[in-house]
Design a protein around this motif. Structure first.
Motif, PDB file in Angstrom:
ATOM      1  N   VAL A 176       0.906  -1.197  -0.080  1.00 45.81           N
ATOM      2  CA  VAL A 176       0.005  -0.046  -0.166  1.00 45.81           C
ATOM      3  C   VAL A 176       0.960   1.098  -0.007  1.00 45.81           C
ATOM      4  O   VAL A 176       1.867   1.401   0.783  1.00 45.81           O
ATOM      5  CB  VAL A 176      -0.930   0.159   1.444  1.00 45.81           C
ATOM      6  CG1 VAL A 176      -1.748   1.273   1.261  1.00 45.81           C
ATOM      7  CG2 VAL A 176      -1.738  -1.377   1.424  1.00 45.81           C
ATOM      8  N   LEU A 177       0.854   2.223  -0.867  1.00 46.40           N
ATOM      9  CA  LEU A 177       1.554   3.542  -0.878  1.00 46.40           C
ATOM     10  C   LEU A 177       0.593   4.534  -0.859  1.00 46.40           C
ATOM     11  O   LEU A 177      -0.680   4.483  -1.313  1.00 46.40           O
ATOM     12  CB  LEU A 177       2.107   3.494  -2.368  1.00 46.40           C
ATOM     13  CG  LEU A 177       3.394   2.612  -2.538  1.00 46.40           C
ATOM     14  CD1 LEU A 177       4.048   2.991  -3.853  1.00 46.40           C
ATOM     15  CD2 LEU A 177       4.594   2.602  -1.461  1.00 46.40           C
ATOM     16  N   ASP A 178       1.044   5.745  -0.379  1.00 45.68           N
ATOM     17  CA  ASP A 178       0.188   6.888  -0.128  1.00 45.68           C
ATOM     18  C   ASP A 178      -0.086   7.805  -1.484  1.00 45.68           C
ATOM     19  O   ASP A 178       0.975   7.770  -2.307  1.00 45.68           O
ATOM     20  CB  ASP A 178       0.802   7.787   0.871  1.00 45.68           C
ATOM     21  CG  ASP A 178       0.163   7.577   2.100  1.00 45.68           C
ATOM     22  OD1 ASP A 178      -0.826   7.876   2.329  1.00 45.68           O
ATOM     23  OD2 ASP A 178       1.243   6.804   2.999  1.00 45.68           O
ATOM     24  N   PHE A 179      -1.165   8.114  -1.671  1.00 45.15           N
ATOM     25  CA  PHE A 179      -1.305   9.099  -2.899  1.00 45.15           C
ATOM     26  C   PHE A 179      -1.595  10.276  -2.259  1.00 45.15           C
ATOM     27  O   PHE A 179      -2.787  10.610  -1.830  1.00 45.15           O
ATOM     28  CB  PHE A 179      -2.478   8.300  -3.859  1.00 45.15           C
ATOM     29  CG  PHE A 179      -2.563   9.247  -4.965  1.00 45.15           C
ATOM     30  CD1 PHE A 179      -1.849  10.082  -5.643  1.00 45.15           C
ATOM     31  CD2 PHE A 179      -4.210   9.232  -5.487  1.00 45.15           C
ATOM     32  CE1 PHE A 179      -2.318  10.970  -6.861  1.00 45.15           C
ATOM     33  CE2 PHE A 179      -4.429  10.117  -6.417  1.00 45.15           C
ATOM     34  CZ  PHE A 179      -3.601  10.814  -7.216  1.00 45.15           C
ATOM     35  N   VAL A 180      -0.666  11.159  -2.139  1.00 46.79           N
ATOM     36  CA  VAL A 180      -0.733  12.363  -1.480  1.00 46.79           C
ATOM     37  C   VAL A 180      -1.290  13.713  -2.596  1.00 46.79           C
ATOM     38  O   VAL A 180      -0.330  13.983  -3.214  1.00 46.79           O
ATOM     39  CB  VAL A 180       0.518  12.735  -0.598  1.00 46.79           C
ATOM     40  CG1 VAL A 180       0.286  14.039   0.173  1.00 46.79           C
ATOM     41  CG2 VAL A 180       0.914  11.842   0.342  1.00 46.79           C
ATOM     42  N   PHE A 181      -2.595  13.696  -2.945  1.00 43.45           N
ATOM     43  CA  PHE A 181      -2.799  14.459  -4.075  1.00 43.45           C
ATOM     44  C   PHE A 181      -3.453  15.772  -3.748  1.00 43.45           C
ATOM     45  O   PHE A 181      -3.881  16.543  -4.452  1.00 43.45           O
ATOM     46  CB  PHE A 181      -3.627  13.762  -4.915  1.00 43.45           C
ATOM     47  CG  PHE A 181      -5.080  13.196  -4.274  1.00 43.45           C
ATOM     48  CD1 PHE A 181      -5.159  12.730  -2.999  1.00 43.45           C
ATOM     49  CD2 PHE A 181      -6.248  13.705  -4.995  1.00 43.45           C
ATOM     50  CE1 PHE A 181      -6.540  12.543  -2.826  1.00 43.45           C
ATOM     51  CE2 PHE A 181      -7.490  13.282  -4.549  1.00 43.45           C
ATOM     52  CZ  PHE A 181      -7.927  12.787  -3.387  1.00 43.45           C
ATOM     53  N   ASN A 182      -3.796  16.034  -2.232  1.00 44.53           N
ATOM     54  CA  ASN A 182      -4.281  17.492  -1.997  1.00 44.53           C
ATOM     55  C   ASN A 182      -3.054  18.314  -2.106  1.00 44.53           C
ATOM     56  O   ASN A 182      -3.691  19.653  -2.211  1.00 44.53           O
ATOM     57  CB  ASN A 182      -4.858  17.172  -0.629  1.00 44.53           C
ATOM     58  CG  ASN A 182      -5.323  18.701  -0.024  1.00 44.53           C
ATOM     59  OD1 ASN A 182      -6.375  19.208  -0.467  1.00 44.53           O
ATOM     60  ND2 ASN A 182      -4.613  19.345   1.018  1.00 44.53           N
ATOM     61  N   HIS A 183      -1.955  18.117  -1.894  1.00 40.16           N
ATOM     62  CA  HIS A 183      -1.098  19.109  -1.891  1.00 40.16           C
ATOM     63  C   HIS A 183       0.502  18.492  -2.178  1.00 40.16           C
ATOM     64  O   HIS A 183       0.733  17.524  -2.111  1.00 40.16           O
ATOM     65  CB  HIS A 183      -0.756  19.718  -0.391  1.00 40.16           C
ATOM     66  CG  HIS A 183      -0.738  18.638   0.747  1.00 40.16           C
ATOM     67  ND1 HIS A 183      -1.955  18.240   1.394  1.00 40.16           N
ATOM     68  CD2 HIS A 183       0.048  17.753   1.105  1.00 40.16           C
ATOM     69  CE1 HIS A 183      -1.857  17.178   2.002  1.00 40.16           C
ATOM     70  NE2 HIS A 183      -0.213  17.005   2.162  1.00 40.16           N
TER      71      HIS A 183
END
Ligand code: GLC
Ligand code: GLC
Length: 636
Positions: A176-183
């Motif tokens: 599982v990886l993070d998708f940090v797409f807000n900023h």
């Protein structure tokens, strides 16, 4: 003229297909792509139209977007996991853990050596905390990303990450990886270009003057009030304010600009090329903003996430989204669905389990789950007790009001209780982000410290210690038995206590979440191997529960019912698969609780065994439940 949506979508789809360059795909890749494109385009268009229908150059952006899917098909990915079942997340075999690469190991390649540890624990779902390039010093634990395509050099190389993915997959473990797409971070190439005055990239973010920022601030919640007041950061060199929901170096992306959507999808595809099976959608509640609103959970945030999901279904349908919405329970649930996020953190159950340990009462837990636990078929909760973040008390106040509980006062009590300011509390937590105006805060600490182990050890009190360990057992006993994927947080399986190390690090001292983000040492593992220590007892009980869960398919049962046993200290639920029944009963208090009825009354038969200790019980004669005990009763 009324638009015929299906007709327009079909026309646009055909036009686009004729303009795309498919020449580099093999015939098989081409077939697969066209097939997915034909089923996936209309759902994508349906979401993008409300967002970008007014943009004169939407067709251009769509073309760039679709071409990126084609390029993606050509790229090599690490070996996939063998288990191809579509609904893998419904299996009782799933147990997850969230780890920081450099806190569990040193870097990505040494994390490969930890795979035997995952296997011995029984974990098959590993969330690697953000591991991409990010600013030196404070990077919000990696949640400020400077380049989604480059692994942080401290952790290794992109190849190391792919090798790790293959190694995990070989052992049947999902990544599982993070998708940090807000900023992005303010060091991302888009932010750097924006800072240099490039208008095109300033439009990737929210740049505005003070008047406008003040207008937005009237209605927007402050997430990190100790970092700064309001949601904006002033850039003196440009004399502009930039939107920063979190830290000042985390710049919110402007999704009203279609170029941003397309660019971020491209970054998402790069994340997938690393071989992940699940993408965790970080801070997804904040991604759409409109003046005069709270700028959280807006309807268009859902259009946007559905659009990302439609892209995923065309480009990489085997990957699923997990939602990280730590908001009002009704809003949490709206992100969950076949066309949005397949998995979601369950912050409501997490918070209310802690609430019921503090109050020794289960009314709020029952009433809240009764309203919010049910989610659509083929979607799954990720149940957890602790994670890398703070605990916030997010329940529906209409429910607490009905129970005669004052929401504000009760939250204040819980904060005091868990930060050791309440006389008689067992917990040793630390406050996070105290709001200077209303005194509100959230709570940090490891599972063991919050459950009372730290205080009991300090007090050298065997009864308090026994209770603390039982609290950990009861929390895990619920978490492993409720429908969903149970997710451990690194170190909690080893009974690790709070660590003050962060106070000596100037890049961490302001962020008390580091109290529960300790580097795991050999000593932590050694302590947990010794059954005579509290840590050893905790490690053992968690391992046993995992084994039991994995050995019984009843833990994958769809049929689920909360059971009221008519006592405010008890929490109970039932799972049913064919003629097999599991009845879980938990006592949240430090007292013996007598049952109002004999248990056969609830169970439908006279005999059952307790999976947790293999005891065969005559239900007609069980009169009470021990302090902080939990029963996993199953018919044979
Ligand atoms: C999420 C993360 C948290 C981070 C924030 C900003 O809530 O879990 O750790 O601070 O997003 O990215
Ligand atoms: C998240 C949440 C907030 C959480 C924070 C991390 O996105 O919305 O409640 O505590 O970021 O601290």
């Amino acid at each position: 003229m009324v638009m015929n949506f299906a007709f327009e979508a079909q026309k646009t789809q055909q036009r686009l297909l004729s303009e795309l360059d498919l020449s580099l795909l093999t015939p098989q890749q081409k077939n697969t792509f066209i097939q997915r494109f034909e089923t996936g385009f209309a759902p994508l268009f349906e979401q993008l139209f409300p967002l970008y229908g007014q943009c004169f150059d939407l067709h251009y952006h769509l073309k760039v977007l679709l071409q990126s899917f084609i390029d993606f098909q050509k790229k090599k990915r690490p070996a996939q996991i063998k288990d191809k079942s579509e609904f893998w997340f419904e299996s009782n075999k799933n147990v997850g853990i969230a780890v920081y690469v450099d806190l569990l190991a040193d870097d990505l390649s040494s994390l490969i050596d930890k795979i035997p540890y995952f296997e011995s624990l029984g974990v098959n779902y590993v969330h690697l905390m953000p591991l991409y390039l990010s600013p030196e010093g404070n990077s919000d634990g990696g949640y400020a990303i400077s380049d989604y395509r480059t692994v942080s050099p401290n952790l290794g190389t992109n190849k190391d990450l792919k090798d790790l993915a293959s190694a995990l997959h070989k052992k049947g473990i999902r990544m599982v990886l993070d998708f940090v797409f807000n900023h992005t971070s303010d060091e991302h190439r888009w932010a750097v270009a924006a800072k240099s005055g490039d208008q095109e990239f300033q439009d990737y973010y929210y740049f505005m003057d003070e008047k406008e920022a003040t207008e937005y601030n009237q209605t927007v919640r402050e997430i990190f009030p100790q970092i700064r007041r309001g949601s904006f950061t002033y850039l003196a060199e440009l004399d502009r304010h930039v939107w920063t929901t979190f830290n000042s170096f985390q710049w919110d992306l402007n999704y009203a600009n279609p170029a941003v959507f397309v660019a971020v999808v491209e970054e998402m595809l790069h994340l997938i090329l690393n071989g992940c099976d699940v993408l965790r959608l970080d801070a997804l509640a904040f991604v759409w903003k409109e003046k005069g609103t709270v700028c959280e959970n807006l309807p268009k945030a859902h259009n946007l996430i559905k659009a990302f999901k439609a892209c995923l279904d065309i480009a990489a349908p085997q990957v699923v989204f997990k939602s990280e919405a730590i908001v009002h329970p009704d809003e949490v649930n709206k992100y969950i669905g076949a066309d949005e996020c397949t998995l979601s953190y369950n912050p409501l159950m997490m918070a209310l389990l802690w609430e019921s340990l503090a109050t020794r009462q289960t009314n709020l837990l029952y009433q809240s789950l009764e309203r919010s636990f049910a989610i659509p078929q083929h979607t799954t909760w990720v149940n957890y007790i602790r994670c890398h973040d703070d605990i916030g008390w997010l329940w529906d106040d209409a429910i607490s009001d009905r129970l005669g509980i004052d929401g504000i006062g009760h939250r204040r009590f819980l904060n005091q209780f868990y930060t050791g300011q309440f006389e008689g509390s067992f917990a040793a937590g630390v406050p996070f982000q105290e709001n200077p105006v209303n005194g509100d805060c959230r709570v940090c600490g490891t599972l063991a410290s919050l459950a009372g182990v730290e205080n009991a050890i300090a007090a050298k009190d065997p009864l308090l210690l026994d209770h603390a360990i039982k609290r950990i057992r009861v929390l895990n006993g619920i978490n492993f038995a409720m429908p969903g994927i149970p997710l451990l947080y690194q170190g909690d399986d080893l009974g690790v206590l709070n660590s003050d190390d962060y106070l000596n690090d100037p890049t961490k001292v302001e962020d008390s979440r580091w109290v529960h983000r300790k580097k795991l040492t050999k000593a932590d593992f050694t302590l947990a191997e010794d059954n005579s220590t509290p840590q050893g007892k905790i490690a053992q009980l968690i391992r046993e529960m995992i084994q039991i869960r994995k050995a019984h398919s009843i833990f994958a049962a769809e049929e689920f019912k909360l059971m009221s046993l008519g006592n405010e200290h008890l929490f109970a639920f039932k799972r049913q698969m064919g003629d097999q029944t599991l009845l879980v009963i938990a006592n949240m208090s430090e007292h013996h609780i007598s049952f109002n009825h004999t248990l056969n009354h609830y169970f439908g038969q006279d005999c059952a065994s307790n999976l947790l200790n293999n005891e065969l019980l005559d239900l007609t004669s069980v009169q009470h439940i021990e302090p902080l005990d939990i029963l996993w009763l199953i018919n044979d």
